[in-house]
Design a protein around this motif. Structure first.
Motif, PDB file in Angstrom:
ATOM      1  N   PHE A  76       0.784  -1.232   0.000  1.00 13.27           N
ATOM      2  CA  PHE A  76       0.000   0.000   0.000  1.00 13.27           C
ATOM      3  C   PHE A  76       0.816   1.282   0.000  1.00 13.27           C
ATOM      4  CE2 PHE A  76      -2.677  -3.216   2.119  1.00 13.27           C
ATOM      5  CZ  PHE A  76      -3.700  -3.258   1.189  1.00 13.27           C
ATOM      6  N   SER A  77       2.102   1.186  -0.248  1.00 23.40           N
ATOM      7  CA  SER A  77       2.910   2.403  -0.315  1.00 23.40           C
ATOM      8  C   SER A  77       4.039   2.197  -1.321  1.00 23.40           C
ATOM      9  CB  SER A  77       3.481   2.748   1.064  1.00 23.40           C
ATOM     10  OG  SER A  77       4.516   1.859   1.412  1.00 23.40           O
ATOM     11  N   THR A  78       4.858   3.207  -1.454  1.00 22.51           N
ATOM     12  CA  THR A  78       5.993   3.136  -2.380  1.00 22.51           C
ATOM     13  C   THR A  78       7.270   2.721  -1.656  1.00 22.51           C
ATOM     14  OG1 THR A  78       6.445   5.475  -2.022  1.00 22.51           O
ATOM     15  CG2 THR A  78       5.011   4.902  -3.892  1.00 22.51           C
ATOM     16  N   PHE A  79       7.124   2.029  -0.541  1.00 23.18           N
ATOM     17  CA  PHE A  79       8.256   1.607   0.280  1.00 23.18           C
ATOM     18  C   PHE A  79       9.187   0.689  -0.499  1.00 23.18           C
ATOM     19  CE2 PHE A  79      10.082  -1.641   3.107  1.00 23.18           C
ATOM     20  CZ  PHE A  79      10.849  -0.825   3.924  1.00 23.18           C
ATOM     21  N   THR A  80      10.482   0.973  -0.419  1.00 25.57           N
ATOM     22  CA  THR A  80      11.507   0.078  -0.960  1.00 25.57           C
ATOM     23  C   THR A  80      12.481  -0.246   0.162  1.00 25.57           C
ATOM     24  OG1 THR A  80      12.885   1.925  -1.678  1.00 25.57           O
ATOM     25  CG2 THR A  80      11.365   1.006  -3.307  1.00 25.57           C
ATOM     26  N   PHE A  81      12.953  -1.466   0.181  1.00 26.39           N
ATOM     27  CA  PHE A  81      13.850  -1.914   1.244  1.00 26.39           C
ATOM     28  C   PHE A  81      15.287  -1.605   0.830  1.00 26.39           C
ATOM     29  CE2 PHE A  81      15.842  -4.976   4.153  1.00 26.39           C
ATOM     30  CZ  PHE A  81      15.147  -4.665   5.311  1.00 26.39           C
ATOM     31  N   GLN A  82      15.589  -0.310   0.735  1.00 27.41           N
ATOM     32  CA  GLN A  82      16.925   0.142   0.382  1.00 27.41           C
ATOM     33  C   GLN A  82      17.315   1.254   1.334  1.00 27.41           C
ATOM     34  OE1 GLN A  82      16.411   1.412  -3.655  1.00 27.41           O
ATOM     35  NE2 GLN A  82      16.670  -0.634  -4.487  1.00 27.41           N
ATOM     36  N   SER A  83      18.589   1.325   1.632  1.00 21.27           N
ATOM     37  CA  SER A  83      19.064   2.352   2.545  1.00 21.27           C
ATOM     38  C   SER A  83      20.366   2.935   2.014  1.00 21.27           C
ATOM     39  CB  SER A  83      19.290   1.757   3.934  1.00 21.27           C
ATOM     40  OG  SER A  83      19.882   2.711   4.779  1.00 21.27           O
ATOM     41  N   ASN A  84      20.498   4.242   2.122  1.00 20.65           N
ATOM     42  CA  ASN A  84      21.755   4.903   1.762  1.00 20.65           C
ATOM     43  C   ASN A  84      22.746   4.861   2.923  1.00 20.65           C
ATOM     44  OD1 ASN A  84      20.731   5.562  -0.754  1.00 20.65           O
ATOM     45  ND2 ASN A  84      19.891   7.498  -0.022  1.00 20.65           N
ATOM     46  N   ASN A  85      22.248   4.499   4.094  1.00 23.50           N
ATOM     47  CA  ASN A  85      23.063   4.415   5.292  1.00 23.50           C
ATOM     48  C   ASN A  85      23.541   2.970   5.440  1.00 23.50           C
ATOM     49  OD1 ASN A  85      24.093   4.241   7.882  1.00 23.50           O
ATOM     50  ND2 ASN A  85      22.361   5.252   8.858  1.00 23.50           N
ATOM     51  N   ASN A  86      24.827   2.742   5.260  1.00 27.24           N
ATOM     52  CA  ASN A  86      25.379   1.384   5.319  1.00 27.24           C
ATOM     53  C   ASN A  86      25.200   0.733   6.691  1.00 27.24           C
ATOM     54  OD1 ASN A  86      26.204   1.560   2.667  1.00 27.24           O
ATOM     55  ND2 ASN A  86      28.242   2.294   3.184  1.00 27.24           N
ATOM     56  N   GLN A  88      22.616   1.246   8.794  1.00 28.32           N
ATOM     57  CA  GLN A  88      21.229   1.198   9.253  1.00 28.32           C
ATOM     58  C   GLN A  88      20.778  -0.227   9.550  1.00 28.32           C
ATOM     59  OE1 GLN A  88      18.288   2.774   6.539  1.00 28.32           O
ATOM     60  NE2 GLN A  88      16.757   2.910   8.152  1.00 28.32           N
ATOM     61  N   ILE A  89      21.019  -1.146   8.632  1.00 30.70           N
ATOM     62  CA  ILE A  89      20.564  -2.523   8.818  1.00 30.70           C
ATOM     63  C   ILE A  89      21.338  -3.199   9.946  1.00 30.70           C
ATOM     64  CG2 ILE A  89      20.432  -4.799   7.717  1.00 30.70           C
ATOM     65  CD1 ILE A  89      19.747  -3.263   5.106  1.00 30.70           C
ATOM     66  N   LEU A  90      22.640  -2.984  10.000  1.00 30.38           N
ATOM     67  CA  LEU A  90      23.450  -3.571  11.074  1.00 30.38           C
ATOM     68  C   LEU A  90      23.008  -3.039  12.435  1.00 30.38           C
ATOM     69  CD1 LEU A  90      25.817  -5.266  12.122  1.00 30.38           C
ATOM     70  CD2 LEU A  90      27.284  -3.272  11.710  1.00 30.38           C
ATOM     71  N   ASN A  91      22.845  -1.723  12.548  1.00 32.92           N
ATOM     72  CA  ASN A  91      22.432  -1.131  13.825  1.00 32.92           C
ATOM     73  C   ASN A  91      21.041  -1.609  14.234  1.00 32.92           C
ATOM     74  OD1 ASN A  91      24.805   0.311  14.246  1.00 32.92           O
ATOM     75  ND2 ASN A  91      24.059   2.101  13.160  1.00 32.92           N
ATOM     76  N   ALA A  92      20.137  -1.719  13.270  1.00 31.93           N
ATOM     77  CA  ALA A  92      18.782  -2.209  13.573  1.00 31.93           C
ATOM     78  C   ALA A  92      18.829  -3.671  14.018  1.00 31.93           C
ATOM     79  CB  ALA A  92      17.869  -2.041  12.368  1.00 31.93           C
ATOM     80  N   ALA A  93      19.677  -4.477  13.391  1.00 42.30           N
ATOM     81  CA  ALA A  93      19.795  -5.893  13.761  1.00 42.30           C
ATOM     82  C   ALA A  93      20.375  -6.044  15.166  1.00 42.30           C
ATOM     83  CB  ALA A  93      20.666  -6.633  12.737  1.00 42.30           C
ATOM     84  N   VAL A  94      21.400  -5.271  15.473  1.00 47.46           N
ATOM     85  CA  VAL A  94      21.989  -5.323  16.820  1.00 47.46           C
ATOM     86  C   VAL A  94      20.948  -4.866  17.845  1.00 47.46           C
ATOM     87  CG1 VAL A  94      23.739  -4.306  18.340  1.00 47.46           C
ATOM     88  CG2 VAL A  94      24.374  -5.081  16.041  1.00 47.46           C
ATOM     89  N   ALA A  95      20.236  -3.780  17.545  1.00 51.09           N
ATOM     90  CA  ALA A  95      19.209  -3.275  18.460  1.00 51.09           C
ATOM     91  C   ALA A  95      18.123  -4.325  18.684  1.00 51.09           C
ATOM     92  CB  ALA A  95      18.589  -1.988  17.915  1.00 51.09           C
ATOM     93  N   GLY A  96      17.679  -4.979  17.625  1.00 52.49           N
ATOM     94  CA  GLY A  96      16.658  -6.016  17.760  1.00 52.49           C
ATOM     95  C   GLY A  96      17.123  -7.166  18.637  1.00 52.49           C
ATOM     96  N   SER A  97      18.379  -7.573  18.467  1.00 53.38           N
ATOM     97  CA  SER A  97      18.923  -8.664  19.286  1.00 53.38           C
ATOM     98  C   SER A  97      19.030  -8.253  20.747  1.00 53.38           C
ATOM     99  CB  SER A  97      20.304  -9.075  18.770  1.00 53.38           C
ATOM    100  OG  SER A  97      20.203  -9.547  17.451  1.00 53.38           O
TER     101      SER A  97
END
Length: 163
Positions: A76-86, A88-97
């Motif tokens: 329902f949106s134009t969301f793409t799973f891409q990030s310009n911040n290298n 972002q995914i690592l920090n989010a994964a560590v935070a989730g753990s």
């Protein structure tokens, strides 16, 4: 049912306030949802129940909810799973753990039949103190005397509750 209606009425009153900033509305709603979640976690335990079952189901439904949110965004949106911040995914994964293990210990404390108010008061106060320190040390936040006084006041309140 009466309590749910009361919560929904409070929620309605909060959302109808024109002068409240968006972040305050968001954190208020998040707090209400956290309280409701804690009620259900507390209700999941009977005498002698193993906290691990509740913790696993809790974690699985966090993941499922995240997956449903991702699907919703894709549909329902134009969301793409891409990030310009290298990072972002690592920090989010560590935070989730880290959050998972924090939630595991939090659920363990609830399973020990400690008053919810005491658990959350201690958690919120200690978290506020640590985040205050982290903000100053890692993010160069400035300290005002009134903020320092507020931190000390909260910590003294936590001490009073623990008596």
């Amino acid at each position: 049912m009466y309590q749910l209606n009361k919560i929904l009425y409070i929620l309605y009153k909060i959302l109808s306030c024109k002068y409240m900033e968006e972040w305050i509305i968001s954190i208020t709603l998040a707090t209400l949802l956290f309280v409701i979640g804690q009620i259900y976690i507390k209700k999941s335990f009977n005498k002698g129940d193993n906290f691990k079952i509740t913790a696993i189901i809790f974690g699985l439904f966090l993941g499922l909810s995240s997956l449903l949110y991702f699907c919703y965004l894709k549909m329902f949106s134009t969301f793409t799973f891409q990030s310009n911040n290298n990072n972002q995914i690592l920090n989010a994964a560590v935070a989730g753990s880290v959050f998972f293990f924090g939630n595991l210990l939090w659920i363990y404390c609830i399973s020990k039949n400690i008053q919810l108010g005491n658990i959350r008061t201690f958690m919120a106060g200690f978290e506020m103190f640590l985040l205050f320190c982290v903000g100053v040390l890692l993010f160069n936040d400035t300290i005002k005397i009134i903020q320092l006084f507020g931190v000390l006041l909260v910590l003294s309140g936590i001490y009073c509750i623990s008596l």
